[in-house]
Design an enzyme around this catalytic site. Sequence first.
Site, PDB file in Angstrom:
ATOM      1  N   LEU A 101       0.870  -1.174   0.000  1.00 17.28           N
ATOM      2  CA  LEU A 101       0.000   0.000   0.000  1.00 17.28           C
ATOM      3  C   LEU A 101       0.903   1.219   0.000  1.00 17.28           C
ATOM      4  O   LEU A 101       1.951   1.223   0.655  1.00 17.28           O
ATOM      5  CB  LEU A 101      -0.889   0.027   1.246  1.00 17.28           C
ATOM      6  N   ASP A 102       0.507   2.264  -0.698  1.00 17.63           N
ATOM      7  CA  ASP A 102       1.274   3.508  -0.649  1.00 17.63           C
ATOM      8  C   ASP A 102       1.372   4.004   0.783  1.00 17.63           C
ATOM      9  O   ASP A 102       0.462   3.768   1.600  1.00 17.63           O
ATOM     10  CB  ASP A 102       0.604   4.593  -1.505  1.00 17.63           C
ATOM     11  N   LYS A 103       2.435   4.715   1.071  1.00 11.99           N
ATOM     12  CA  LYS A 103       2.650   5.235   2.425  1.00 11.99           C
ATOM     13  C   LYS A 103       1.431   5.983   2.968  1.00 11.99           C
ATOM     14  O   LYS A 103       1.024   5.759   4.119  1.00 11.99           O
ATOM     15  CB  LYS A 103       3.890   6.135   2.441  1.00 11.99           C
ATOM     16  N   THR A 122      -1.706   5.635   2.228  1.00 16.16           N
ATOM     17  CA  THR A 122      -2.923   4.829   2.177  1.00 16.16           C
ATOM     18  C   THR A 122      -2.996   3.915   3.394  1.00 16.16           C
ATOM     19  O   THR A 122      -1.993   3.352   3.818  1.00 16.16           O
ATOM     20  CB  THR A 122      -2.953   3.978   0.895  1.00 16.16           C
TER      21      THR A 122
END
Length: 256
Positions: free
Chosen positions: A62-64, A66
């Site tokens: 997951l993106d930082k 998110t």
Amino acid sequence: MLSTSHSRTSLPVIFQDESLIVINKPAGLLVHKSPIDRHEHQYAMKMVRDQIGQWVYPVHRLDKPTSGVLVFALQPEIARELGLQFMSQSVKKRYLAVVRGFTALGGIIDHPIKETAMFKSDKKKYEEKTAKDAVSLYHQLARLEVNEPIDRYPCARYSLLAVHPLSGRQHQIRRHLKHLSHPLIGDAKYGKSIHNRFIADYFGVSRLLLHCHQMRFRHPTKREILFLEAPIDDDFRRILQVGSWETGTHLNSILT
């Protein structure tokens, strides 16, 4: 086995057995150590490892900024099997997203995505790559109108979406919603800064409003279908509770 010394913060566990552990990743936490965030010393992989006292293996990311469902395998062979499920796009994911404007009630975003370089030195190499097919489905769960002028409009409008990515490209949901002209709130890279500031000032919420809410896949050893759900955090909850959203029963099920 590793030392069982715990970090100061324990991450919420959604599911755990002898094969895998699933956590609810907070917004602002890296999944693993990254060369583009060298100053960060805390990341989910290390925190979970210290929390349970054994090595863990990431099978997706997951993106930082998110939050939400994040899966780690507990053995390398389990990581490989789960990785194949993610690569084959058989894993079903549902994200919650707050975006600018009133969207259509639902639709398909079919827009190829080109991978972008992390470092300037690699920019030319990545520019030569071709875009890859990327598809996301979405439907509107609720919408909000705030009687405050913003930009050139007399009031501010926002939609809460459920987004189902059918592929796993880099920043896919964030880039697809920008392509739809309904960028995510709190997105510093692809969003609209004037709306990000408005939400931060009006609701006191400054995070990226993207959350991996649900995930469904086949257990790597038991072969049963696992359904995993991560509750939204206090910031995400605040904007849904404080705002006068026009909705049916969808919002109640998210907040309970």
